[in-house]
Design an enzyme around this catalytic site. Sequence first.
Site, short mmCIF file in Angstrom:
data_model
loop_
_atom_site.label_atom_id
_atom_site.label_comp_id
_atom_site.label_asym_id
_atom_site.label_seq_id
_atom_site.Cartn_x
_atom_site.Cartn_y
_atom_site.Cartn_z
N TYR A 47 0.64 -1.05 -0.15
CA TYR A 47 -0.21 0.05 -0.07
C TYR A 47 0.73 1.45 0.45
O TYR A 47 0.20 2.66 0.06
CB TYR A 47 -0.86 -0.14 0.92
N HIS A 112 1.02 -11.21 1.36
CA HIS A 112 -0.30 -11.15 0.85
C HIS A 112 -0.92 -12.07 0.04
O HIS A 112 -2.18 -11.68 -0.81
CB HIS A 112 0.36 -9.48 -0.12
N ASN A 259 -19.86 2.93 9.90
CA ASN A 259 -19.40 2.06 9.69
C ASN A 259 -18.65 1.69 10.30
O ASN A 259 -18.75 0.02 10.72
CB ASN A 259 -17.76 2.27 8.71
#
Length: 300
Positions: A47, A112, A259
């Site tokens: 990321y 990942h 959320n």
Amino acid sequence: MSHTTRNSLGIPLVGFGTYQLTNEQAEVCVRDALLAGFRHIDSAQGYNNEVGTGKALQAAGIARDEVFVTTKLFPGYAPWGSAEKTYDDTIATLKHQLTELQLDYVDMYMIHAPFSSLRLEQWHACMELKKLGLTKHIGVANYNVARLEEITDAGLALPEANQIEFHPLCAQVELTEYMRQKGIVPIAYSSLAPLASWRMEDGQGGEVLAEIKAESQVVLSEMATRMNVPQAKLLLRWGMQHGYCVLTKSSKPERIRDNLNIFDFSISDQDMARLDQLNQNQAIAWAANGLNPMEVADPL
């Protein structure tokens, strides 16, 4: 957060994901998420924002043992010009990530995706990193049953968790059952993929395969209106009722807070079944990259 909002590994059931945030955005959004009550942060080498995430963890001033931090090893992938990581590379990578995150350890370290032919070597290194105390738990992401069985066949301990794309269009029924039998904790990413608004900013790739979502959007709209909850919360709650940790990401503070709270309502068995019927076994999170990470694996 009470213990009922955590799973068997102590992972808070709702986490804040950092994919597609810049370092600058991560510094603001992760801090906002922590101050809003999130105690589970999901990061990754791929990321490219762990410096910002680390600054946010420091700035929020929350006790280290209260926050569950996950990060991931990018295993390397030749078609993208990324060198495959060896055992030693894997050890060195987490040490470097810890420097960027300004942490002494992470709570979960994951491979990942099973992209590399060195994935068993990388898994050996993860086991060593756990022994060294640099991570408390070890897991994988985007591993299907065959990739998990390679680990067992090699006589190695199974991952403690597997983070996979999971939403009503991609319900991973067989894999979910296999993980349940093996005691591998499921973590969902891209829970909100069925929404029309998902990844619709320029360059985020949300338009790819958008046409397969039409039926689900009708169902979600009807159900969310009837239950008086946002569609995003409905999707997150669906994942949680299937036993998954769910990750959410927003750069808007009010939505970040909203959320987090998916504990104040539940979806009936009838509505769960209706959402389950939308399954197309269709992965869409990586579709803009032209691949399904579960189906890409170099032979060992």
